[in-house]
Scaffold this motif. Sequence first.
Motif, PDB file in Angstrom:
ATOM      1  N   VAL A 151       0.595  -0.550  -0.185  1.00  0.00           N
ATOM      2  CA  VAL A 151      -0.081  -0.083   0.089  1.00  0.00           C
ATOM      3  C   VAL A 151       0.719   1.796   0.010  1.00  0.00           C
ATOM      4  O   VAL A 151       0.835   2.424  -0.575  1.00  0.00           O
ATOM      5  CB  VAL A 151      -0.652   0.441   1.552  1.00  0.00           C
ATOM      6  N   GLY A 152       2.107   1.644   1.154  1.00  0.00           N
ATOM      7  CA  GLY A 152       3.130   2.537   0.776  1.00  0.00           C
ATOM      8  C   GLY A 152       4.069   2.330  -0.550  1.00  0.00           C
ATOM      9  O   GLY A 152       3.795   3.431  -0.800  1.00  0.00           O
ATOM     10  N   ALA A 171       0.233   4.189  -2.908  1.00  0.00           N
ATOM     11  CA  ALA A 171       0.132   5.732  -2.487  1.00  0.00           C
ATOM     12  C   ALA A 171       1.100   6.573  -4.082  1.00  0.00           C
ATOM     13  O   ALA A 171       0.788   7.085  -4.158  1.00  0.00           O
ATOM     14  CB  ALA A 171       1.189   5.838  -1.035  1.00  0.00           C
ATOM     15  N   LEU A 230      -1.104   6.837  -6.507  1.00  0.00           N
ATOM     16  CA  LEU A 230      -2.449   7.658  -6.077  1.00  0.00           C
ATOM     17  C   LEU A 230      -2.120   9.564  -6.267  1.00  0.00           C
ATOM     18  O   LEU A 230      -2.057  10.604  -7.188  1.00  0.00           O
ATOM     19  CB  LEU A 230      -3.404   7.533  -4.916  1.00  0.00           C
ATOM     20  N   TRP A 275      -6.470  11.376  -4.444  1.00  0.00           N
ATOM     21  CA  TRP A 275      -6.274  11.048  -3.306  1.00  0.00           C
ATOM     22  C   TRP A 275      -5.072  11.660  -3.505  1.00  0.00           C
ATOM     23  O   TRP A 275      -4.515  10.753  -2.227  1.00  0.00           O
ATOM     24  CB  TRP A 275      -6.924   9.578  -2.759  1.00  0.00           C
ATOM     25  N   SER A 276      -4.451  12.636  -3.511  1.00  0.00           N
ATOM     26  CA  SER A 276      -2.810  12.383  -3.590  1.00  0.00           C
ATOM     27  C   SER A 276      -2.539  12.955  -1.919  1.00  0.00           C
ATOM     28  O   SER A 276      -1.244  12.484  -1.393  1.00  0.00           O
ATOM     29  CB  SER A 276      -2.212  13.580  -4.297  1.00  0.00           C
ATOM     30  N   GLY A 335      -2.544   9.446  -0.610  1.00  0.00           N
ATOM     31  CA  GLY A 335      -1.679   8.977  -0.484  1.00  0.00           C
ATOM     32  C   GLY A 335      -0.084   8.964  -0.304  1.00  0.00           C
ATOM     33  O   GLY A 335       0.935   8.520   0.244  1.00  0.00           O
ATOM     34  N   ILE A 352       0.146   8.661   3.660  1.00  0.00           N
ATOM     35  CA  ILE A 352       0.312   6.760   3.959  1.00  0.00           C
ATOM     36  C   ILE A 352       1.836   7.027   3.772  1.00  0.00           C
ATOM     37  O   ILE A 352       2.292   5.693   4.116  1.00  0.00           O
ATOM     38  CB  ILE A 352      -0.880   6.343   2.516  1.00  0.00           C
ATOM     39  N   VAL A 353       2.111   7.359   3.120  1.00  0.00           N
ATOM     40  CA  VAL A 353       3.765   7.364   2.198  1.00  0.00           C
ATOM     41  C   VAL A 353       4.476   7.940   3.934  1.00  0.00           C
ATOM     42  O   VAL A 353       5.583   7.139   4.179  1.00  0.00           O
ATOM     43  CB  VAL A 353       4.166   8.472   1.010  1.00  0.00           C
ATOM     44  N   ASN A 413       4.455   5.730   5.954  1.00  0.00           N
ATOM     45  CA  ASN A 413       5.125   4.214   5.577  1.00  0.00           C
ATOM     46  C   ASN A 413       6.897   4.642   6.156  1.00  0.00           C
ATOM     47  O   ASN A 413       7.600   3.612   6.377  1.00  0.00           O
ATOM     48  CB  ASN A 413       5.407   3.960   4.687  1.00  0.00           C
TER      49      ASN A 413
END
Length: 133
Positions: free
Chosen positions: A53-54, A58, A61, A67-68, A71, A74-75, A78
Motif C-alpha cells: 500500500v505504501g 500510495a 495515487l 486522493w494525493s 497517498g 500513507i507515504v 510508511n
Amino acid sequence: MHTDDLGKLVLRATLAILILFHGVSKILSGPGYIVGLLSHAGLPPALAYLVYVGEIVAPLLILFGVWSRIGALIVVVNMLVAFGLVHSKQLMMINDTGGWQLELQGFYLFVAVAVLLLGAGRFSVGGKNGFLN
C-alpha cells in the motif's frame, strides 16, 4: 504565468516514481524481509503486506493526483515505520561524504509532507486542488 501547479506535478511525480521503484522491488522479492523485521519487533507479520500500500498504491495515487493527500499521508506513515523498524540507529549519523545517513529516507518523508500540505494541483486526474487532491 503561474507555475505552482507545474511545480506540484514535478514534486508529485518525483516522489511517486522513486518510491515505486521500492515497491516493484518488494513485488519481485516478496515481503519476507519486512515480515522478519515486524516479527522481530513483536508486531504481526501480516502487517508486512501494508508495504505494498505504501510503496505501490500510495505512489500511484500521488502520481495521478487522485486522493494525493491521502497517498502522501500513507507515504509519511510508511517512512516513519521504516525509520522506526530499519533506520533508528542511523538517525543521528553522518555518511562518508558528510551528508545525513538517512538523506534519501528524509527526502521521501519531507516531500510526502509537502505533497500532503500542497495537494495535487490542477495537473492531476481530478484537476482541482480540493482537500483530497
